[in-house]
Design an enzyme around this catalytic site. Structure first.
Site, PDB file in Angstrom:
ATOM      1  CB  VAL A   1       6.779  -1.311   5.755  1.00 29.40           C
ATOM      2  CG1 VAL A   1       7.545  -1.364   4.454  1.00 29.40           C
ATOM      3  CG2 VAL A   1       5.484  -1.722   5.667  1.00 29.40           C
TER       4      VAL A   1
ATOM      5  CB  SER B 105      -5.946   7.090   0.967  1.00 25.20           C
ATOM      6  OG  SER B 105      -7.041   6.897   0.568  1.00 25.20           O
TER       7      SER B 105
ATOM      8  CE1 TYR C 198      -5.862   2.088   2.881  1.00 25.96           C
ATOM      9  CE2 TYR C 198      -7.594   3.557   2.290  1.00 25.96           C
ATOM     10  CZ  TYR C 198      -6.404   2.868   2.196  1.00 25.96           C
ATOM     11  OH  TYR C 198      -5.815   3.315   0.983  1.00 25.96           O
TER      12      TYR C 198
END
Ligand code: NAD
Length: 271
Positions: free
Chosen positions: A76, A154, A169
């Site tokens: 991706v 998230s 992240y």
């Protein structure tokens, strides 16, 4: 997910029949469960993932339901491959109605001081640039008829900042939220809705893309919850529960919902 569950979805959305979806990270975990949940509604699903026999397995599971799927070997973070894969979905079925920008990695978990810049780039490029590319290259095929885009962020990146070593992240997940809100406003003119889901801990294969470095111990602040940190179910969520949420966001039942983040974490992020 077993076939029994797939054949009897908890909610049916008849309008989803014959819609066309692109799902990234479709070979495993949340992407797989969502692809199956959409297929159970009669959606035709383009399964995008890194070359992996698991993606072919998901295609077989979908075909066993008499639904249609195609696989595309895609990183991706690679613009050409994302563009070509989405084009192949649109060519096969004539349009794209639903996009689930979900592929992601935890990546290297390290103190900021010792985190290698290439490792930072890898996490940001996969999670954040990958989301941008997936949305960008789907727009031309969604503009005519509108649709629904769902982005997997998230709880890390908006509510939880205590998972030490996850600075890359969490930054990618915060970026996805900002990007999705910008996209929701920009794409409203085309009747394309854009929402963000924020899972807590979900039982998937994400640990395979989690690489803690030994020096993480140096920065950890111990956080203990004697009664556990998952108040609702005392266990991680299941990918099928996330698939149900994404299906709702793809359906007309969420027709006035856009630019919104939805937490799916059993209250984990509230303690
Ligand atoms: P998973 O590892 O089971 O599935 C992720 C999938 O993404 C895999 O099939 C993997 O091959 C694919 N992928 C990774 N890098 C890719 C790339 N460059 N190009 C194409 N595909 C790629 O993990 P999951 O838990 O299902 O993760 C899905 C999403 O959910 C991720 O964005 C993750 O950050 C997010 N998330 C997961 C949890 C959790 O606890 N599992 C919690 C919050 C958010």
């Amino acid at each position: 997910m077993n076939t029994q569950t797939i054949q009897k979805p908890k909610a049916m959305y008849p309008e989803l029949k014959d819609k066309v979806a692109v799902v990234t990270g479709a070979g495993s975990g949340i992407g797989r469960a969502t692809a199956l949940a959409l297929a159970a509604q009669g959606v035709k699903v383009g399964l995008l993932d890194l070359k992996d026999s698991r993606t072919e397995q998901v295609k077989s599971e979908i075909e066993a339901l008499n639904a249609e799927a195609l696989t595309a070997d895609v990183d991706v973070s690679d613009p050409d491959r994302v563009r070509e894969a989405i084009e192949s979905v649109a060519k096969k079925w004539g349009k794209v109605d639903i996009v689930f920008a979900n592929a992601g990695i935890n990546g290297v978990l390290a103190p900021i001081e010792t985190m290698n810049p290439d490792e930072w780039d890898h996490t940001l490029t996969t999670n954040l640039k990958g989301t941008f590319l997936t949305v960008k290259y789907a727009i031309p095929y969604m503009k005519e008829q509108g649709g629904s885009i769902i982005v997997t962020s998230s709880i890390n990146g908006n509510r939880v900042f205590s998972n030490f070593g996850m600075s890359a992240y969490s930054t990618s997940k915060a970026g996805q939220m900002a990007f999705a809100k910008m996209a929701a406003l920009e794409l409203a003119r085309y009747k394309i809705r854009v929402n963000v889901i924020c899972p807590g801990s979900i039982q998937t294969h994400i640990s395979e893309s989690t690489h803690p470095t030994p020096d993480l111990q140096k920065i950890k602040i111990p956080v203990k919850y004697p009664e556990g940190n998952q108040p609702l179910e005392h266990a991680p969520g299941q990918p099928e529960q996330v698939g149900d949420l994404v299906t709702f966001l793809a359906s007309n039942a969420s027709s006035h919902i856009t630019g919104t983040e939805l937490f799916i974490d059993g209250a984990e992020s509230l303690i």
